[in-house]
Design a protein around this motif. Structure first.
Motif, PDB file in Angstrom:
ATOM      1  N   TYR A   1      18.381 -47.612 -24.675  1.00  0.00           N
ATOM      2  CA  TYR A   1      18.911 -46.834 -23.554  1.00  0.00           C
ATOM      3  C   TYR A   1      19.869 -45.805 -24.121  1.00  0.00           C
ATOM      4  O   TYR A   1      20.932 -46.150 -24.629  1.00  0.00           O
ATOM      5  N   VAL A   2      19.484 -44.542 -24.056  1.00  0.00           N
ATOM      6  CA  VAL A   2      20.238 -43.494 -24.749  1.00  0.00           C
ATOM      7  C   VAL A   2      20.818 -42.470 -23.783  1.00  0.00           C
ATOM      8  O   VAL A   2      21.159 -41.367 -24.185  1.00  0.00           O
ATOM      9  N   ASN A   3      20.960 -42.811 -22.523  1.00  0.00           N
ATOM     10  CA  ASN A   3      21.467 -41.844 -21.555  1.00  0.00           C
ATOM     11  C   ASN A   3      22.841 -41.316 -21.927  1.00  0.00           C
ATOM     12  O   ASN A   3      23.144 -40.146 -21.737  1.00  0.00           O
ATOM     13  N   ASP A   4      23.708 -42.199 -22.471  1.00  0.00           N
ATOM     14  CA  ASP A   4      25.051 -41.771 -22.845  1.00  0.00           C
ATOM     15  C   ASP A   4      25.286 -41.862 -24.348  1.00  0.00           C
ATOM     16  O   ASP A   4      26.429 -41.895 -24.803  1.00  0.00           O
ATOM     17  N   ASN A   5      24.213 -41.890 -25.137  1.00  0.00           N
ATOM     18  CA  ASN A   5      24.364 -41.957 -26.584  1.00  0.00           C
ATOM     19  C   ASN A   5      24.749 -40.603 -27.170  1.00  0.00           C
ATOM     20  O   ASN A   5      24.353 -39.551 -26.666  1.00  0.00           O
TER      21      ASN A   5
ATOM     22  N   ASP B   1      27.642 -49.527 -29.779  1.00  0.00           N
ATOM     23  CA  ASP B   1      27.454 -49.232 -31.193  1.00  0.00           C
ATOM     24  C   ASP B   1      28.040 -47.858 -31.493  1.00  0.00           C
ATOM     25  O   ASP B   1      28.711 -47.255 -30.656  1.00  0.00           O
ATOM     26  N   ALA B   2      27.772 -47.345 -32.695  1.00  0.00           N
ATOM     27  CA  ALA B   2      28.390 -46.092 -33.125  1.00  0.00           C
ATOM     28  C   ALA B   2      28.020 -44.921 -32.234  1.00  0.00           C
ATOM     29  O   ALA B   2      28.764 -43.938 -32.149  1.00  0.00           O
ATOM     30  N   GLU B   3      26.882 -45.016 -31.541  1.00  0.00           N
ATOM     31  CA  GLU B   3      26.412 -43.886 -30.744  1.00  0.00           C
ATOM     32  C   GLU B   3      26.563 -44.097 -29.240  1.00  0.00           C
ATOM     33  O   GLU B   3      26.361 -43.164 -28.471  1.00  0.00           O
ATOM     34  N   SER B   4      26.906 -45.301 -28.808  1.00  0.00           N
ATOM     35  CA  SER B   4      27.010 -45.556 -27.364  1.00  0.00           C
ATOM     36  C   SER B   4      28.412 -45.970 -26.929  1.00  0.00           C
ATOM     37  O   SER B   4      28.610 -46.308 -25.767  1.00  0.00           O
ATOM     38  N   ASN B   5      29.381 -45.941 -27.843  1.00  0.00           N
ATOM     39  CA  ASN B   5      30.737 -46.361 -27.476  1.00  0.00           C
ATOM     40  C   ASN B   5      31.457 -45.266 -26.690  1.00  0.00           C
ATOM     41  O   ASN B   5      31.073 -44.089 -26.716  1.00  0.00           O
ATOM     42  N   GLY B   6      32.514 -45.665 -26.000  1.00  0.00           N
ATOM     43  CA  GLY B   6      33.226 -44.749 -25.130  1.00  0.00           C
ATOM     44  C   GLY B   6      33.961 -43.638 -25.857  1.00  0.00           C
ATOM     45  O   GLY B   6      34.148 -42.548 -25.308  1.00  0.00           O
TER      46      GLY B   6
END
Length: 462
Positions: free
Chosen positions: A150-154, A422-427
């Protein structure tokens, strides 16, 4: 045109309760196993529990519009459909022998495969299983099913906004900026003709002598570049910028017109130290803010130590030790002090500065899970280890900021202990990309370790 179906895993909905609305006109399938797993989280007091309750309310609102088993039109779309489907016994039987009877993820996998097979070979729809669980995606691939994260906010960590750029120019331009204190944006552009973004740092390099440089910054949406005024006028004692990234970071931290600052970098680059030093200076020396408020997510490195006794402050003690260490360093003896001063320094109570600041009302420690519902005015808020927060948690913190408050997020996207990001989906990285080029926001990526030679070696090689 093939019918396209997305099947959502539990972790996707716990990560983003609005996920069913993110797929446009596609048919969104939620297996009943996912509903069962969400039900087990609904009484949890964490962010996962809140998200579980939100997705339950969302599904209930769609139930009022029609039968979820048959599919209900998704609000805001032309043809989108939301459907809840049971795992049938024959679908489980069709799984490979190793996956039969496992329940949980295997039930979700069976539902996805059943959707793929229901149209026959010629009219089979395109089915994609969306999951943040790497192992489930591997299982899906092994049984011939398309699976995606799920990469909507990556955010691509390799393409993360740096916060500064280098521009080549002539010696006359550099001298003009140094002497006059400002330079029109049109005087310097990158090779593509683009101006620096709001609050972006600029390293002007003499095209004939690359050892001659000048650091400047576009302040907000102004039409000019200015040298690092705020850095040059501040007196932070033993805290000095040791490289250009730290110089840009301190200038952003000291500029009251920049209401939100994000500092990203590996261990030892000085993110937390700079934030705490700038905060203490503006609270205790210039009195621009009433209090330094510090918080960080209580997520352990390694096995959790369990419940802690005592008051809230005593419970937070172990999590705040890195902050205490930084304050102790900031208020400690300088390398140039004589031996008698150093001797006195060694015998002083090591946590006096921390206790004194709290006693004077200049420093407050806050549990991050109590931020919701607060309004925080006239404070310098530091959120450390922000890479362990979800985008929703970061949004919750930023929306608590009251009039006159500055908030600083620091973190290392490569050191994440929260299993749900993870590194690409954190806030933290999400916030950097979402708010770059906003006049109230500044960012700096710190790359050079300054803690010690050993710490820099470990961060780069290990």
């Amino acid at each position: 045109m093939k019918d396209k179906i997305v099947v959502l895993d539990t972790n996707v909905l716990l990560h983003d309760p609005e996920a069913p609305h993110r797929f446009g006109d596609l048919r969104v399938v939620i297996p009943m196993q996912v509903v069962e797993e969400i039900d087990r989280f609904k009484k949890d007091h964490s962010e996962k529990g809140r998200n579980a309750r939100r997705i339950s309310r969302l599904l209930d609102s769609y139930r009022d519009r029609g039968c979820l088993a048959d599919g209900v039109p998704i609000e805001g779309t032309n043809h989108g459909l939301l459907q809840v489907i049971f795992c049938q016994a024959h679908a489980l039987d069709a799984l490979p022998a190793e996956l039969q009877g496992g329940g949980g993820d295997n039930n979700i996998l069976a539902v996805a495969l059943e959707q793929l097979r229901r149209g026959g070979l010629k009219q089979a729809p395109e089915v994609v299983l969306i999951s943040k669980d790497i192992n489930l995606r591997i299982k899906a691939d092994a049984v011939g099913l398309q699976a995606e994260d799920y990469v909507n906010d990556n955010v691509s960590i390799d393409d993360l906004y740096a916060g500064f750029r280098e521009l080549s120019t002539d010696a006359v331009t550099i001298s003009s900026l140094h002497d006059e204190g400002q330079l029109p944006l049109d005087a310097v552009t990158d090779p593509e003709g683009q101006h620096p973004q709001a609050n972006e740092g600029v390293v002007l390099v003499d095209e004939r002598n690359d050892s001659r440089t000048l650091l400047a910054r576009r302040q907000g949406n102004s039409n000019s570049l200015k040298p690092l005024d705020w850095l040059n006028r501040a007196h932070l004692g033993r805290i000095k910028a040791r490289n250009r990234e730290q110089s840009f970071a301190l200038d952003l931290l000291l500029d009251p017109s920049v209401a939100l600052v994000t500092l990203v970098g590996k261990a030892g680059t000085g993110k937390t130290l700079l934030a705490i030093a700038a905060g203490l200076h503006q609270v205790a020396d210039t009195h621009h803010y009433a209090r330094l408020l510090v918080t960080r997510p209580p997520i352990s490195l390694g096995k959790d130590i369990g419940y802690l006794p005592g008051t809230l402050e005593e419970k937070l003690g172990p999590w705040m030790k890195p902050i205490i260490d930084n304050i102790d360093f900031i208020t400690g003896s300088s390398p140039g002090e004589d031996s008698e001063q150093k001797k006195k320094q060694r015998h002083r109570e090591p946590r006096n500065a921390w206790a004194d600041l709290q006693g004077m009302g200049l420093l407050e420690v806050e549990a991050i899970n109590t931020i919701r519902g607060r309004s925080i005015p006239q404070q310098f808020l530091v959120v450390d280890e922000a890479q362990n927060l979800t985008p929703l948690e970061v949004k919750t913190i930023v929306t608590r900021v009251g009039e006159g408050t500055k908030v600083v997020f620091t973190g290392d996207p490569y050191q994440i202990d929260n299993p749900y990001v993870d590194a690409e989906s954190n806030g933290l990285t999400w916030l950097v990309e979402k708010l770059k080029d906003q006049p109230l926001v500044g960012h700096m990526t710190l790359t050079k370790g300054e803690r010690s030679e050993l710490a820099e070696l470990a961060a780069n090689i290990l």
